[in-house]
Each structure stands twice: as structure tokens, then as C-alpha cells.
Design a protein around this motif. Structure first.
Motif: not given
Length: 332
Positions: A168-192
Motif C-alpha cells: 500500500c502507500a507507505p504513509h498509509n501502512g499503519m492504518i487498518k483500512s480496507g483500501g490497503n487490503y484491496a491494493s494487495a489483492l491483485l498481486p496476491t491473486m496473480r502470485a497464487k
């Protein structure tokens, strides 16, 4: 077919609304729906944060919530960093306790627990506020009784080591926000799909940080190594708890920068272990790292002895089988 973790909910949830000046009286409402304007700020600009914590049933029938103070504090911090209406920590704590109390009899016995999901989001119907915060908001507490996270079989995970991408955006990393999880979703799906892995370990510029949904720990003999805290990644409550238990058991805890090069070098050593920490799984063992189309076995590739020891020690505190020396449990 087994019920998916976190997909069953209690029939009611507690809720309160902020009208721009004050929060409404807390109500218990059906948990199967929520009403908001289609122009609500959260739907367009992701003004939302949440927490995940658990309540545990002890052998004497009592129910305790684990580290509610840390989760509430982090929730308040997330709200501030997202410019959402301020939430008083005492108010949140009481709302969580009252909600769990209402469904106290439904808290599962070990190895189950009651997963608690406090959620805050911006409700103002204003699609022109892309660069301005929501003046109104909603906060609710949702409960989900869950079983054993490892009921399907505990196994060592496979991780793709990504030294280019960001979770996620580095300045938002310590926020537990849905947007941070969403941004990691596609890279994770592709890696799987490409590498048959379970998660992506994000290591921007070779700096080992976290996966899309958990903190990362390397256990080399009597030393536990994990990234030192800054705003670029989530400050996990489970991570903090595991590190304290490691110290209690005489292990050396090193919170510092860890490069991909050092990670792969240490991981290959006999007896080395790696694990992911989070509320759901506590500590999930890692047996394989994939980097540059090559696979690296962590230790013997199996479930590490120290990983199991630390996980059991934390579970024993949560379930009342060991002394709560640090005052982590709160009565319901």
C-alpha cells in the motif's frame, strides 16, 4: 462443506451515527443490512477503517477479550490518519464490551472464539469531496463466532518474495483500512496463479516488510527478527504479543531492517523458521519462499518447533490456561 472463517454473524450489531457534531445513542440493530446513500464518501473515496480482535471462553465459563485497549487505540489512530470523525476510546471500548456481553452465551469454547469487527466509515453524500474528508460517519460493532483457524489442517505456507511491489502507500501502512487490503489483492491473486503460493511478502527495494494480511517474523535459533515499526506497515497487536512472549521465554528479539538477501541466507540454515502473525491464525508457519523464479526452503520446510511453542503460549493465555502476566485480558 465447512463454513468459511468469518462468514457467520450474530443476528444483531451495535451501531451509532455521527451527524457532523455528535454521535447518536448506540442502538442494537439487525446485522444483515445497513442503509446509506449511494453517494456516501466511503463508496467513492474509501474513507474506512476497522479492527479485528477476539473474545475467548475460559474453562470456568467466563469470557475475556484479548488486548482490547491496543485495538481501540489503533482504531482511534486509524480514524485520525484518515481524517474521519474522532472516536473516543472509552466510548468504543464500552460499545464493544456491551455488544459482546449481549451475545456472551454464544462465544464458542476453545479452540473457537468470537471474532469482533469494529468498523468506521464516512457517510456524507458528496461525490465532489475527493480531496476533503467526510463530515458524517457510521461506527458499528459486528460479531462473528469462529472455529479453529487450522481446522482444515495446519501446514507450512508458501510465500512469493516481491522486492518491487508495495502492499500500500507507505504513509498509509499503519492504518487498518480496507483500501490497503484491496491494493494487495491483485498481486496476491496473480502470485497464487503463477507460483502456487499462499501470500506475497512485500519487500520494496529489498526491505522485508509484511504480506497483504499479516506481519512477518524470521526465527533463527534463539533470535526472532522482524521489521522495526514505522508508518509503512501495520503495527500488529498479535505481532507485539508474540514478541513479548518470545522475550518472556528468553529469546532475543531484534526489531530492525531485514534485507531479502539476509532473509534468504538465514532461511536456508538448519533449524531456521519463519511465520506470519495475525489475529485469525496467531502464528502461521512458513516453509517455502519463492524469489526470482527459484524456491528456497525455510529450515526443513516444515512447521517449526519455536513457532508452535510461541503460538501455544499465546493461545494458552487467551484461553485462560496460562497466567496473564501482562494484563492482556478484559472481563466481559
Amino acid at each position: 462443506m465447512a463454513t468459511a472463517f468469518g462468514s457467520v454473524f450474530m443476528p444483531e450489531m451495535s451501531i451509532t451515527w455521527f451527524d457532523g457534531s455528535s454521535w447518536s445513542a448506540v442502538e442494537m440493530v439487525p446485522s444483515d443490512s445497513i442503509s446509506m446513500h449511494p453517494g456516501a464518501h466511503v463508496l467513492h473515496y474509501s474513507s474506512t477503517c476497522f479492527e479485528g480482535l477476539k473474545a475467548f471462553r475460559h474453562e470456568d465459563g467466563s469470557v475475556k477479550i484479548f488486548r482490547i485497549d491496543r485495538n481501540v487505540s489503533r482504531m482511534a489512530q486509524s480514524a485520525r490518519l484518515l481524517a474521519l470523525p474522532e472516536l473516543d476510546e472509552e466510548f468504543m471500548t464500552k460499545m464493544i464490551l456491551d455488544t459482546v456481553t449481549r451475545f456472551k452465551s454464544d462465544v464458542p469454547a476453545p479452540p473457537g472464539s468470537m471474532y469482533i469487527r469494529p468498523t468506521l466509515f464516512g457517510t456524507e453524500p458528496a461525490i465532489g469531496k475527493a480531496a476533503a474528508p467526510s463530515e458524517t460517519a457510521c461506527f458499528y460493532v459486528l460479531l462473528s463466532p469462529v472455529g479453529d483457524y487450522f481446522a482444515g489442517g495446519d501446514r507450512a505456507l508458501r510465500l512469493l518474495v516481491d522486492d518491487q511491489g508495495l502492499r500500500c502507500a507507505p504513509h498509509n501502512g499503519m492504518i487498518k483500512s480496507g483500501g490497503n487490503y484491496a491494493s494487495a489483492l491483485l498481486p496476491t491473486m496473480r502470485a497464487k496463479e503463477k507460483y502456487n503460493v499462499d501470500q506475497v511478502l512485500f519487500c520494496p527495494n529489498g526491505d522485508v516488510q509484511e504480506t497483504g494480511a499479516a506481519n512477518f517474523l524470521l526465527i533463527d535459533g534463539d533470535e526472532v527478527i522482524t521489521r522495526d515499526l514505522d508508518e509503512s506497515f501495520l503495527h500488529g497487536v498479535t505481532r507485539d504479543s508474540v514478541l513479548q512472549i518470545a522475550r518472556d521465554n528468553g529469546l532475543k528479539v531484534s526489531e530492525r531492517r531485514l534485507t531479502v538477501e539476509e532473509l534468504l541466507e538465514r532461511a536456508a540454515k538448519p533449524g531456521c523458521e519463519a511465520a506470519l502473525s495475525g489475529t485469525a491464525a496467531v502464528l502461521a508457519p512458513v516453509g517455502t519462499l519463492v524469489y526470482g523464479d527459484k524456491e528456497y526452503t525455510v529450515g526443513d520446510g516444515g512447521i517449526g518447533e519455536t513457532t508452535l511453542k510461541l503460538r501455544k503460549a499465546l493461545n494458552d493465555i487467551q484461553w485462560g490456561k496460562a497466567e496473564d502476566k501482562h494484563g492482556w485480558l478484559t472481563d466481559v
